[in-house]
Design a protein around this motif. Structure first.
Motif, PDB file in Angstrom:
ATOM      1  N   ASP A   1      38.788  10.673  17.558  1.00 17.40           N
ATOM      2  CA  ASP A   1      37.786  11.735  17.324  1.00 17.40           C
ATOM      3  C   ASP A   1      38.054  12.947  18.224  1.00 17.40           C
ATOM      4  OD1 ASP A   1      36.425  10.043  15.574  1.00 17.40           O
ATOM      5  OD2 ASP A   1      35.094   9.291  17.155  1.00 17.40           O
ATOM      6  N   LEU A   2      38.634  12.697  19.405  1.00 13.04           N
ATOM      7  CA  LEU A   2      38.807  13.782  20.378  1.00 13.04           C
ATOM      8  C   LEU A   2      39.700  14.906  19.840  1.00 13.04           C
ATOM      9  CD1 LEU A   2      39.300  11.780  23.723  1.00 13.04           C
ATOM     10  CD2 LEU A   2      37.188  12.750  22.805  1.00 13.04           C
ATOM     11  N   VAL A   3      40.596  14.543  18.946  1.00 11.62           N
ATOM     12  CA  VAL A   3      41.554  15.530  18.418  1.00 11.62           C
ATOM     13  C   VAL A   3      40.820  16.661  17.678  1.00 11.62           C
ATOM     14  CG1 VAL A   3      43.515  15.812  16.828  1.00 11.62           C
ATOM     15  CG2 VAL A   3      43.331  13.762  18.250  1.00 11.62           C
ATOM     16  N   GLU A   4      39.670  16.310  17.079  1.00 12.31           N
ATOM     17  CA  GLU A   4      38.927  17.289  16.261  1.00 12.31           C
ATOM     18  C   GLU A   4      38.268  18.395  17.072  1.00 12.31           C
ATOM     19  OE1 GLU A   4      35.732  15.459  14.109  1.00 12.31           O
ATOM     20  OE2 GLU A   4      36.988  13.694  13.758  1.00 12.31           O
ATOM     21  N   ALA A   5      37.967  18.107  18.355  1.00 11.40           N
ATOM     22  CA  ALA A   5      37.140  19.048  19.125  1.00 11.40           C
ATOM     23  C   ALA A   5      37.995  20.016  19.934  1.00 11.40           C
ATOM     24  CB  ALA A   5      36.210  18.280  20.059  1.00 11.40           C
ATOM     25  N   ASP A   6      37.391  21.168  20.256  1.00 10.70           N
ATOM     26  CA  ASP A   6      38.067  22.168  21.097  1.00 10.70           C
ATOM     27  C   ASP A   6      37.735  21.990  22.560  1.00 10.70           C
ATOM     28  OD1 ASP A   6      39.202  23.894  18.919  1.00 10.70           O
ATOM     29  OD2 ASP A   6      37.088  23.959  18.368  1.00 10.70           O
ATOM     30  N   GLY A   7      36.690  21.206  22.872  1.00 11.85           N
ATOM     31  CA  GLY A   7      36.306  20.994  24.268  1.00 11.85           C
ATOM     32  C   GLY A   7      35.277  19.887  24.368  1.00 11.85           C
ATOM     33  N   PHE A   8      35.066  19.393  25.588  1.00 11.14           N
ATOM     34  CA  PHE A   8      34.207  18.228  25.792  1.00 11.14           C
ATOM     35  C   PHE A   8      33.355  18.386  27.038  1.00 11.14           C
ATOM     36  CE2 PHE A   8      38.409  17.134  24.232  1.00 11.14           C
ATOM     37  CZ  PHE A   8      38.099  16.587  22.990  1.00 11.14           C
ATOM     38  N   LEU A   9      32.104  17.983  26.925  1.00 13.03           N
ATOM     39  CA  LEU A   9      31.259  17.813  28.100  1.00 13.03           C
ATOM     40  C   LEU A   9      30.911  16.338  28.183  1.00 13.03           C
ATOM     41  CD1 LEU A   9      29.256  21.054  27.680  1.00 13.03           C
ATOM     42  CD2 LEU A   9      30.138  20.314  29.885  1.00 13.03           C
ATOM     43  N   PHE A  10      31.380  15.699  29.245  1.00 16.58           N
ATOM     44  CA  PHE A  10      31.118  14.278  29.454  1.00 16.58           C
ATOM     45  C   PHE A  10      29.983  14.119  30.464  1.00 16.58           C
ATOM     46  CE2 PHE A  10      35.435  13.990  27.845  1.00 16.58           C
ATOM     47  CZ  PHE A  10      35.400  12.816  27.086  1.00 16.58           C
ATOM     48  N   GLY A  11      29.017  13.270  30.128  1.00 15.76           N
ATOM     49  CA  GLY A  11      27.920  12.976  31.050  1.00 15.76           C
ATOM     50  C   GLY A  11      27.860  11.491  31.341  1.00 15.76           C
ATOM     51  N   PHE A  12      27.771  11.145  32.623  1.00 21.46           N
ATOM     52  CA  PHE A  12      27.651   9.723  32.978  1.00 21.46           C
ATOM     53  C   PHE A  12      27.055   9.557  34.371  1.00 21.46           C
ATOM     54  CE2 PHE A  12      32.187  11.059  33.074  1.00 21.46           C
ATOM     55  CZ  PHE A  12      32.418  11.074  34.446  1.00 21.46           C
ATOM     56  N   PRO A  13      26.441   8.384  34.607  1.00 24.59           N
ATOM     57  CA  PRO A  13      25.922   8.083  35.944  1.00 24.59           C
ATOM     58  C   PRO A  13      27.056   7.648  36.855  1.00 24.59           C
ATOM     59  CG  PRO A  13      25.519   6.218  34.482  1.00 24.59           C
ATOM     60  CD  PRO A  13      26.164   7.291  33.644  1.00 24.59           C
ATOM     61  N   THR A  14      26.880   7.827  38.145  1.00 26.67           N
ATOM     62  CA  THR A  14      27.907   7.346  39.059  1.00 26.67           C
ATOM     63  C   THR A  14      27.924   5.827  39.110  1.00 26.67           C
ATOM     64  OG1 THR A  14      28.900   7.678  41.226  1.00 26.67           O
ATOM     65  CG2 THR A  14      26.549   7.225  41.227  1.00 26.67           C
ATOM     66  N   ARG A  15      29.074   5.288  39.387  1.00 23.81           N
ATOM     67  CA  ARG A  15      29.229   3.874  39.719  1.00 23.81           C
ATOM     68  C   ARG A  15      30.026   3.823  41.017  1.00 23.81           C
ATOM     69  NH1 ARG A  15      25.542   3.366  36.824  1.00 23.81           N
ATOM     70  NH2 ARG A  15      25.413   2.210  34.887  1.00 23.81           N
ATOM     71  N   TYR A  16      29.324   3.598  42.117  1.00 20.63           N
ATOM     72  CA  TYR A  16      29.961   3.563  43.446  1.00 20.63           C
ATOM     73  C   TYR A  16      30.730   4.863  43.716  1.00 20.63           C
ATOM     74  CZ  TYR A  16      29.022  -1.301  42.348  1.00 20.63           C
ATOM     75  OH  TYR A  16      28.424  -2.458  41.937  1.00 20.63           O
ATOM     76  N   GLY A  17      30.166   5.975  43.282  1.00 22.23           N
ATOM     77  CA  GLY A  17      30.791   7.264  43.539  1.00 22.23           C
ATOM     78  C   GLY A  17      31.972   7.594  42.644  1.00 22.23           C
ATOM     79  N   THR A  18      32.127   6.861  41.555  1.00 18.08           N
ATOM     80  CA  THR A  18      33.246   7.169  40.662  1.00 18.08           C
ATOM     81  C   THR A  18      32.868   6.909  39.195  1.00 18.08           C
ATOM     82  OG1 THR A  18      35.633   6.871  40.337  1.00 18.08           O
ATOM     83  CG2 THR A  18      34.370   4.892  40.932  1.00 18.08           C
TER      84      THR A  18
END
Ligand code: FMN
Length: 200
Positions: free
Chosen positions: A65-82
Motif C-alpha cells: 500500500d505504501l507505494v501508492e502514497a506520496d508521504g506518511f505520518l506515522f503515529g505510535f506510543p513509545t515502547r521503552y523509548g523506541t
C-alpha cells in the motif's frame, strides 16, 4: 492530488485521537488522506490482560500500500523509548520495497505518546529514523511551528520531532487542546512539504 497516509498503532486509543487532529490539519491543505492502522502482533489474551482498548475500524496497512502514497505520518506510543514491535514488524515486511528503493524520496513525519512527561517522546522518533535512512525516505520534523511548544505553564506533549500526548501511568490523561492544536499544525505543515516535494 498528493496522497498522504496517516498510519497508526495504538493500544489505549490516545494516538488515534491525536491522529484525528493530524488528519484535520492535512485537510486544511489540498491533499488526499488515507487512514490506516498497523496490524496487532499481540494475542487477544495478552491484550485483555493489558486492558487494551478495542481497535478502530480502519484498514490494516500492507507493505505494498505504501507505494501508492506520496508521504506518511506515522503515529505510535513509545515502547521503552523506541518503536513499538508492531510498527517494527510492519517495517520488517517492507523488504521488497527496500530492495527496489520504492519508497525513496517520500517524506515521513511522526507523532507519538508516552505515559510520562519524560518517558521518551523525542527518542522514540530518533530511534525509528534508521528505518527511514535505509529506505531513503525523508524525515520531516515539526520544528517549533506552534507556540504551545514554548509554553511551560502546564504539561504539554509534543516537541520539534512531532506532535505528542502524555497518557499518564494509568492511561487516564487524554490529549489536551494544546496537544491537538500542535497535531493540526503538524498535519498542515507536513502536507505543504509533501506538496512541494511531489511537484519536483
Ligand atoms: C511495553 C510497554 C512499554 C512502555 N514504555 C514506556 C516508556 O518507556 N515510557 C513511557 O512514558 N511510557 C511507556 N509506556 C506507556 C505507553 O507509551 C502508553 O501506554 C501510550 O503512550 C498510550 O498511548 P496509546 O493509548 O495510543 O496506546 C509503555 C507501555 C508498554 C505497554
Amino acid at each position: 492530488m498528493v496522497k498522504i497516509f496517516v498510519i497508526t498503532y495504538s493500544t489505549y486509543n490516545h494516538i488515534n485521537q491525536v491522529a484525528e487532529s493530524i488528519v484535520e490539519g492535512l485537510q486544511k491543505a489540498d491533499v488526499e488522506v488515507g487512514r490506516y492502522q498497523v496490524a496487532e502482533t499481540l494475542s487477544e489474551e495478552i491484550l485483555t490482560k493489558m486492558h487494551a482498548a478495542p481497535k478502530p475500524d480502519l484498514p490494516i496497512i500492507k507493505a505494498q500500500d505504501l507505494v501508492e502514497a506520496d508521504g506518511f505520518l506515522f503515529g505510535f506510543p513509545t515502547r521503552y523509548g523506541t518503536t513499538p514491535a508492531q510498527v517494527k514488524a510492519f517495517f520488517d515486511s517492507t523488504g521488497q520495497l527496500w530492495q527496489k528503493q520504492a519508497l525513496a524520496g517520500k517524506p515521513v513525519g511522526f507523532f507519538f505518546s508516552t505515559a510520562s512527561q519524560h518517558g521518551g517522546q523525542e527518542v522514540t522518533v530518533f530511534t525509528t529514523l534508521p528505518i527511514l535512512a535505509h529506505h531513503g525516505m525523508i524525515y520531516v520534523p515539526f520544528g517549533y511551528a506552534n507556540a504551545h511548544l514554548f509554553d511551560n505553564s502546564e504539561v504539554i506533549g509534543g516537541s520539534p520531532w512531532g506532535a505528542g500526548t502524555i497518557a499518564g501511568g494509568d492511561g487516564s490523561r487524554q490529549p489536551s487542546e494544546k496537544e491537538l492544536a500542535i497535531a493540526r499544525d503538524q498535519g498542515e505543515n507536513f502536507a505543504k512539504v509533501a506538496i512541494k516535494l511531489a511537484a519536483n
